[in-house]
Design a protein around this motif. Sequence first.
Motif, PDB file in Angstrom:
ATOM      1  N   GLY A  20     -44.295  73.541   0.246  1.00  0.00           N
ATOM      2  CA  GLY A  20     -45.268  74.567  -0.109  1.00  0.00           C
ATOM      3  C   GLY A  20     -46.104  74.254  -1.334  1.00  0.00           C
ATOM      4  O   GLY A  20     -46.985  75.027  -1.706  1.00  0.00           O
ATOM      5  N   HIS A  21     -45.848  73.122  -1.970  1.00  0.00           N
ATOM      6  CA  HIS A  21     -46.641  72.720  -3.136  1.00  0.00           C
ATOM      7  C   HIS A  21     -47.667  71.677  -2.696  1.00  0.00           C
ATOM      8  O   HIS A  21     -47.419  70.905  -1.783  1.00  0.00           O
ATOM      9  N   GLU A  22     -48.789  71.667  -3.376  1.00  0.00           N
ATOM     10  CA  GLU A  22     -49.845  70.718  -3.071  1.00  0.00           C
ATOM     11  C   GLU A  22     -50.353  70.106  -4.366  1.00  0.00           C
ATOM     12  O   GLU A  22     -50.527  70.801  -5.364  1.00  0.00           O
ATOM     13  N   LYS A  23     -50.586  68.800  -4.336  1.00  0.00           N
ATOM     14  CA  LYS A  23     -51.161  68.101  -5.486  1.00  0.00           C
ATOM     15  C   LYS A  23     -52.298  67.235  -4.962  1.00  0.00           C
ATOM     16  O   LYS A  23     -52.141  66.529  -3.969  1.00  0.00           O
ATOM     17  N   ARG A  24     -53.412  67.291  -5.654  1.00  0.00           N
ATOM     18  CA  ARG A  24     -54.577  66.485  -5.307  1.00  0.00           C
ATOM     19  C   ARG A  24     -54.800  65.462  -6.410  1.00  0.00           C
ATOM     20  O   ARG A  24     -54.814  65.823  -7.588  1.00  0.00           O
ATOM     21  N   ILE A  25     -54.933  64.203  -6.026  1.00  0.00           N
ATOM     22  CA  ILE A  25     -55.160  63.130  -6.991  1.00  0.00           C
ATOM     23  C   ILE A  25     -56.336  62.284  -6.524  1.00  0.00           C
ATOM     24  O   ILE A  25     -56.623  62.206  -5.322  1.00  0.00           O
ATOM     25  N   SER A  26     -56.995  61.649  -7.472  1.00  0.00           N
ATOM     26  CA  SER A  26     -58.122  60.790  -7.126  1.00  0.00           C
ATOM     27  C   SER A  26     -58.400  59.831  -8.267  1.00  0.00           C
ATOM     28  O   SER A  26     -57.898  59.993  -9.387  1.00  0.00           O
ATOM     29  N   GLY A  27     -59.210  58.848  -7.989  1.00  0.00           N
ATOM     30  CA  GLY A  27     -59.620  57.882  -8.993  1.00  0.00           C
ATOM     31  C   GLY A  27     -60.822  57.108  -8.498  1.00  0.00           C
ATOM     32  O   GLY A  27     -61.233  57.253  -7.343  1.00  0.00           O
ATOM     33  N   ALA A  28     -61.384  56.291  -9.372  1.00  0.00           N
ATOM     34  CA  ALA A  28     -62.591  55.551  -9.026  1.00  0.00           C
ATOM     35  C   ALA A  28     -62.555  54.160  -9.639  1.00  0.00           C
ATOM     36  O   ALA A  28     -61.869  53.922 -10.633  1.00  0.00           O
ATOM     37  N   VAL A  29     -63.311  53.261  -9.022  1.00  0.00           N
ATOM     38  CA  VAL A  29     -63.422  51.873  -9.460  1.00  0.00           C
ATOM     39  C   VAL A  29     -64.908  51.509  -9.402  1.00  0.00           C
ATOM     40  O   VAL A  29     -65.577  51.817  -8.417  1.00  0.00           O
ATOM     41  N   PRO A  30     -65.434  50.819 -10.443  1.00  0.00           N
ATOM     42  CA  PRO A  30     -66.871  50.578 -10.496  1.00  0.00           C
ATOM     43  C   PRO A  30     -67.423  49.629  -9.428  1.00  0.00           C
ATOM     44  O   PRO A  30     -68.525  49.837  -8.941  1.00  0.00           O
ATOM     45  N   ASP A  31     -66.703  48.588  -9.073  1.00  0.00           N
ATOM     46  CA  ASP A  31     -67.231  47.608  -8.122  1.00  0.00           C
ATOM     47  C   ASP A  31     -66.123  47.253  -7.145  1.00  0.00           C
ATOM     48  O   ASP A  31     -65.217  46.483  -7.475  1.00  0.00           O
ATOM     49  N   THR A  32     -66.204  47.818  -5.951  1.00  0.00           N
ATOM     50  CA  THR A  32     -65.102  47.695  -5.006  1.00  0.00           C
ATOM     51  C   THR A  32     -65.651  47.770  -3.586  1.00  0.00           C
ATOM     52  O   THR A  32     -66.863  47.808  -3.370  1.00  0.00           O
ATOM     53  N   THR A  33     -64.734  47.801  -2.617  1.00  0.00           N
ATOM     54  CA  THR A  33     -65.117  47.955  -1.213  1.00  0.00           C
ATOM     55  C   THR A  33     -64.399  49.173  -0.625  1.00  0.00           C
ATOM     56  O   THR A  33     -63.427  49.675  -1.194  1.00  0.00           O
ATOM     57  N   ASN A  34     -64.889  49.605   0.512  1.00  0.00           N
ATOM     58  CA  ASN A  34     -64.264  50.738   1.182  1.00  0.00           C
ATOM     59  C   ASN A  34     -62.806  50.431   1.526  1.00  0.00           C
ATOM     60  O   ASN A  34     -61.923  51.263   1.300  1.00  0.00           O
ATOM     61  N   ASN A  35     -62.540  49.249   2.065  1.00  0.00           N
ATOM     62  CA  ASN A  35     -61.154  48.913   2.415  1.00  0.00           C
ATOM     63  C   ASN A  35     -60.245  48.917   1.196  1.00  0.00           C
ATOM     64  O   ASN A  35     -59.092  49.365   1.269  1.00  0.00           O
ATOM     65  N   GLN A  36     -60.747  48.425   0.064  1.00  0.00           N
ATOM     66  CA  GLN A  36     -59.942  48.443  -1.154  1.00  0.00           C
ATOM     67  C   GLN A  36     -59.625  49.875  -1.571  1.00  0.00           C
ATOM     68  O   GLN A  36     -58.512  50.162  -2.017  1.00  0.00           O
ATOM     69  N   MET A  37     -60.571  50.775  -1.420  1.00  0.00           N
ATOM     70  CA  MET A  37     -60.337  52.171  -1.793  1.00  0.00           C
ATOM     71  C   MET A  37     -59.385  52.861  -0.814  1.00  0.00           C
ATOM     72  O   MET A  37     -58.565  53.684  -1.210  1.00  0.00           O
ATOM     73  N   GLU A  38     -59.470  52.524   0.460  1.00  0.00           N
ATOM     74  CA  GLU A  38     -58.525  53.071   1.442  1.00  0.00           C
ATOM     75  C   GLU A  38     -57.105  52.647   1.077  1.00  0.00           C
ATOM     76  O   GLU A  38     -56.176  53.464   1.090  1.00  0.00           O
ATOM     77  N   LEU A  39     -56.925  51.380   0.741  1.00  0.00           N
ATOM     78  CA  LEU A  39     -55.611  50.884   0.336  1.00  0.00           C
ATOM     79  C   LEU A  39     -55.144  51.551  -0.948  1.00  0.00           C
ATOM     80  O   LEU A  39     -53.986  51.962  -1.062  1.00  0.00           O
ATOM     81  N   THR A  40     -56.043  51.675  -1.914  1.00  0.00           N
ATOM     82  CA  THR A  40     -55.679  52.246  -3.207  1.00  0.00           C
ATOM     83  C   THR A  40     -55.247  53.704  -3.060  1.00  0.00           C
ATOM     84  O   THR A  40     -54.300  54.136  -3.726  1.00  0.00           O
ATOM     85  N   GLY A  41     -55.890  54.451  -2.190  1.00  0.00           N
ATOM     86  CA  GLY A  41     -55.485  55.840  -1.958  1.00  0.00           C
ATOM     87  C   GLY A  41     -54.028  55.927  -1.511  1.00  0.00           C
ATOM     88  O   GLY A  41     -53.252  56.743  -2.019  1.00  0.00           O
ATOM     89  N   ALA A  42     -53.650  55.073  -0.577  1.00  0.00           N
ATOM     90  CA  ALA A  42     -52.264  55.074  -0.089  1.00  0.00           C
ATOM     91  C   ALA A  42     -51.306  54.597  -1.180  1.00  0.00           C
ATOM     92  O   ALA A  42     -50.235  55.182  -1.380  1.00  0.00           O
ATOM     93  N   ILE A  43     -51.684  53.557  -1.907  1.00  0.00           N
ATOM     94  CA  ILE A  43     -50.828  53.027  -2.976  1.00  0.00           C
ATOM     95  C   ILE A  43     -50.572  54.099  -4.030  1.00  0.00           C
ATOM     96  O   ILE A  43     -49.426  54.357  -4.412  1.00  0.00           O
ATOM     97  N   GLU A  44     -51.631  54.704  -4.538  1.00  0.00           N
ATOM     98  CA  GLU A  44     -51.498  55.669  -5.630  1.00  0.00           C
ATOM     99  C   GLU A  44     -50.749  56.923  -5.183  1.00  0.00           C
ATOM    100  O   GLU A  44     -49.995  57.509  -5.965  1.00  0.00           O
ATOM    101  N   ALA A  45     -50.934  57.336  -3.948  1.00  0.00           N
ATOM    102  CA  ALA A  45     -50.210  58.505  -3.444  1.00  0.00           C
ATOM    103  C   ALA A  45     -48.712  58.235  -3.398  1.00  0.00           C
ATOM    104  O   ALA A  45     -47.906  59.058  -3.849  1.00  0.00           O
TER     105      ALA A  45
END
Length: 158
Positions: A41-66
């Motif tokens: 029943g609890h929810e947490k939203r997290i996010s981050g950004a990188v200045p020079d990257t690719t979509n695939n790198q961000m997809e991977l990073t989302g899973a890693i950081e979660a």
Amino acid sequence: MTVPSFVVSGDTDQVVEISTDGACLGNPGPGGWGAVLRYRGHEKRISGAVPDTTNNQMELTGAIEALAALTKPSTVVLYTDSSYVRNGITKWVAGWQRNGWRTADKKPVKNVELWQRLVDEESRHSVTWKWVKGHNGDHYNEIADELATSAAKSLRDG
């Protein structure tokens, strides 16, 4: 970048559900990742950004950081709209590891550092990987997408 942790009890009969996404404004370009973690029943939203990257790198990073945000080994269902991430972790990574992080045609695996981090984070948990169609009305995928896109835009726009 420090990602806030998501406290779980370690009770393996309870499942943590995670929805992740990545976004890139240009490919490469400024990018962002987002994740929504849900537990008892609890929810947490997290996010981050990188200045020079690719979509695939961000997809991977989302899973890693979660997965990294989980404080204890957990039973996880992770939803991603990235076939690259889901197929990579469930079908390709074992062969890449056997081949010294080379593809079947002996080329170096792209984003190898991120894949290695994902393998490390996944190894702490029992993860079931689920693919969802992006931009198709899945509530938590839409939230993760908004988190990722907002993070990328905030970085780009200063």
